[in-house]
Design a protein around this motif. Structure first.
Motif, PDB file in Angstrom:
ATOM      1  N   GLN A 175     -75.857  99.171  -7.263  1.00 36.59           N
ATOM      2  CA  GLN A 175     -74.398  97.705  -6.321  1.00 36.59           C
ATOM      3  C   GLN A 175     -75.340  96.790  -6.199  1.00 36.59           C
ATOM      4  O   GLN A 175     -74.549  95.339  -6.003  1.00 36.59           O
ATOM      5  CB  GLN A 175     -75.459  99.283  -5.149  1.00 36.59           C
ATOM      6  N   ALA A 185     -74.137  94.819  -9.521  1.00 36.02           N
ATOM      7  CA  ALA A 185     -72.265  94.710  -9.275  1.00 36.02           C
ATOM      8  C   ALA A 185     -71.924  93.610  -7.982  1.00 36.02           C
ATOM      9  O   ALA A 185     -70.544  93.588  -8.105  1.00 36.02           O
ATOM     10  CB  ALA A 185     -71.618  96.169  -8.339  1.00 36.02           C
ATOM     11  N   GLY A 187     -66.972  93.838 -13.842  1.00 33.99           N
ATOM     12  CA  GLY A 187     -66.509  94.670 -12.811  1.00 33.99           C
ATOM     13  C   GLY A 187     -66.615  95.905 -13.106  1.00 33.99           C
ATOM     14  O   GLY A 187     -65.683  96.829 -12.135  1.00 33.99           O
ATOM     15  N   LYS A 197     -67.008 100.192 -11.483  1.00 38.57           N
ATOM     16  CA  LYS A 197     -67.829 101.097 -10.675  1.00 38.57           C
ATOM     17  C   LYS A 197     -69.278 101.284 -10.535  1.00 38.57           C
ATOM     18  O   LYS A 197     -70.142 101.242 -11.618  1.00 38.57           O
ATOM     19  CB  LYS A 197     -67.117 102.434 -10.657  1.00 38.57           C
ATOM     20  N   THR A 234     -71.153 103.805 -13.060  1.00 37.39           N
ATOM     21  CA  THR A 234     -70.624 104.290 -14.117  1.00 37.39           C
ATOM     22  C   THR A 234     -71.793 103.619 -15.100  1.00 37.39           C
ATOM     23  O   THR A 234     -72.319 102.288 -14.919  1.00 37.39           O
ATOM     24  CB  THR A 234     -69.696 102.542 -14.797  1.00 37.39           C
ATOM     25  N   ARG A 251     -63.841  98.409 -10.373  1.00 32.18           N
ATOM     26  CA  ARG A 251     -63.203  98.512  -9.193  1.00 32.18           C
ATOM     27  C   ARG A 251     -62.291  97.945  -9.401  1.00 32.18           C
ATOM     28  O   ARG A 251     -61.826  97.121 -10.298  1.00 32.18           O
ATOM     29  CB  ARG A 251     -64.912  97.647  -8.641  1.00 32.18           C
ATOM     30  N   LYS A 252     -61.127  98.586  -8.169  1.00 35.92           N
ATOM     31  CA  LYS A 252     -59.903  97.515  -7.946  1.00 35.92           C
ATOM     32  C   LYS A 252     -60.310  96.043  -7.582  1.00 35.92           C
ATOM     33  O   LYS A 252     -60.867  95.937  -6.923  1.00 35.92           O
ATOM     34  CB  LYS A 252     -59.727  98.600  -7.039  1.00 35.92           C
ATOM     35  N   ASP A 262     -62.213  94.097 -12.317  1.00 38.77           N
ATOM     36  CA  ASP A 262     -62.304  93.774 -13.808  1.00 38.77           C
ATOM     37  C   ASP A 262     -62.184  92.742 -13.794  1.00 38.77           C
ATOM     38  O   ASP A 262     -61.610  91.724 -13.700  1.00 38.77           O
ATOM     39  CB  ASP A 262     -61.442  94.832 -13.676  1.00 38.77           C
TER      40      ASP A 262
END
Length: 467
Positions: free
Chosen positions: A88, A91, A99, A101, A104, A451-452, A455
């Motif tokens: 977290q 990211a 990017g 998730k 990952t 991640r939506k 990326d």
């Protein structure tokens, strides 16, 4: 007789003033803030300017991130196949980023390739957490190595080089680090001599690609950019068995950074091997530039750039005059040979004439998640529920919250920090994809790991060879 004598005396100050004005006129254009060129084996200084002035390293920081990682591998604390986890904390870093998730996993090998070629900030933090158990612990390791290597005016505050005015270095210190990386870990050379990476169906080109593809003997190493530093690069070239390392800080554009490096190396290989050792340079010759350096150091126009770096019209791409680079008057430069019929610069020809034609074809390095083994060890101070997601560095927590807000409101494209201005030009290969829009990763080989909307292809600046 006396009249003529005093007449000559009265003319002298005018002559000196004229010379001074001439020199100032030559430096009125964009200037390189600091540079140094050294022999990679002996450490002899071949050329330098402001090599001991404090400067912001930007993404040259990742050379130390890599050095600490290679040292951990050699000590068998980790391996190239050890797992790195997108936490977290990692990211939350702003672009340039992959990017992935949260949660990952990928290998240390993959992480090294991504940070040294693509310069992803999120992966740099994740790698540091995997090596040290926490970002703060890794930063402590970075600073310990800097002290051990003799980087006397270097202090690291993060593993990637994003803006932090407490994170400083000098061209001298970065030359020492670059030499150590080549000397202590020869295997590292296979990680930073690639012009780009291919991840699934997506391709990302290194900001150092034109230097690697066009300059004879070029084989590394890393670029960097933030506004307060301008365009930086640690570059290496090998010719006839001899390797030189150049550190350039404060260029006005990615294109000038590359052209100045080419010019510096061409001149350096013509000089002797002797000289003062880089480690003997002491003290510091100034503080870092004031905030907003990139806005003061204006980018050269195509005419100014060609006047300074055109290899066909200047010996070695420029002459020296009292230690300053003498360039032709841009108003007198013949623009017909590098201008298109519509009046716009022909950047393909400009690159050929200032860097030379491409010597090798562009071939990105395939990179995937790999087959990570195990789970990174996490500091005991981290709550169990966060494993393997280390908590944020408390010193930077507020900064990250502000970055998130700025990212949401940001309208300009970004690359290493500010996108196209950093020289990294991500390319979208999906048919019909509009530059700057999010990429649909549902059909990509690794689509589920991104991640939506986050990326590594977002946002995408329009391609420009001048960046």
């Amino acid at each position: 007789m006396y009249a003529s004598f005093f007449g000559r005396l009265s003319i002298a100050p005018v002559f000196v003033a004229a010379i001074g004005l001439f020199i100032l006129s030559q430096s009125a254009h964009a200037e390189i803030g600091a540079h140094i060129l050294v022999d990679a084996k002996s450490g002899a200084v071949i050329d330098q300017k402001n090599a001991t002035r404090k400067w912001y390293p930007a993404s040259l920081t990742k050379l130390m991130t890599a050095y600490v990682t290679f040292k951990a591998i050699r000590a068998e604390k980790i391996s190239l196949n050890s797992a790195v986890v997108q936490s977290q904390n990692s990211a939350s870093e702003p672009p340039s980023k992959m990017g992935f998730k949260i949660g990952t996993k990928f290998t240390v090998d993959t992480a090294l390739k991504i940070i040294l070629i693509k310069s992803a900030n999120d992966v740099a933090v994740a790698l540091g957490e995997a090596v040290a158990g926490s970002e703060a612990g890794f930063i402590a390791m970075m600073n310990a190595e800097a002290r051990r290597l003799g980087m006397t005016h270097t202090r690291f505050s993060n593993p990637h080089g994003l803006p932090d005015n407490s994170q400083v270095t000098t061209a001298r210190d970065m030359a020492i680090l670059a030499m150590a990386l080549r000397r202590d870990f020869p295997e590292s050379r296979e990680f930073y001599n690639h012009p780009g990476i291919r991840f699934g169906k997506k391709t990302l080109r290194s900001a150092n690609r034109e230097f690697l593809l066009r300059v004879k003997g070029a084989n590394g190493m890393k670029t960097g950019y933030i506004c307060n530093s301008g365009y930086n690069v640690a570059a290496s070239v090998t010719r006839r068995g001899r390797t030189l390392i150049g550190i350039i800080m404060g260029a006005s554009s990615g294109l000038e950074r590359t052209a100045f490096a080419r010019q510096l190396f061409d001149a350096g290989f013509k000089k002797g091997r002797g000289g003062k050792k880089v480690t003997s340079l002491s003290g510091y010759s100034g503080n870092p530039p004031a905030n907003g350096y990139c806005r003061r150091n204006k980018k050269l126009s195509s005419k100014q750039y060609m006047a300074r770096y055109d290899m066909k019209n200047t010996q070695g791409g420029g002459l020296l005059f009292f230690g300053k680079q003498k360039t032709r008057n841009p108003a007198k430069v013949d623009t017909s040979s590098f201008t298109k019929s519509n009046g716009k610069p022909d950047w393909a020809k400009i690159l050929d004439r200032t860097l030379g034609p491409r010597r090798i074809a562009y071939k990105p390095l395939p990179v995937g998640l790999g087959k990570p083994k195990g789970t990174p060890s996490v500091s005991a101070s981290i709550p169990a529920e966060n494993i393997p997601l280390p908590v944020a560095n408390p010193i930077r927590k507020a900064k990250m919250e502000m970055r998130t807000k700025l990212q949401t409101a940001q309208t300009e494209p970004a690359a290493e920090v500010t996108g196209a201005s950093a020289g990294t030009i991500p390319q979208i290969e999906a048919a019909g994809q509009r530059p700057g829009s999010a990429v649909n990763t549902s059909k990509a080989a690794h689509g589920s790991i991104f991640r939506k909307g986050m990326d590594f292809t977002v946002p995408v600046p329009a391609p420009s060879p001048s960046k």
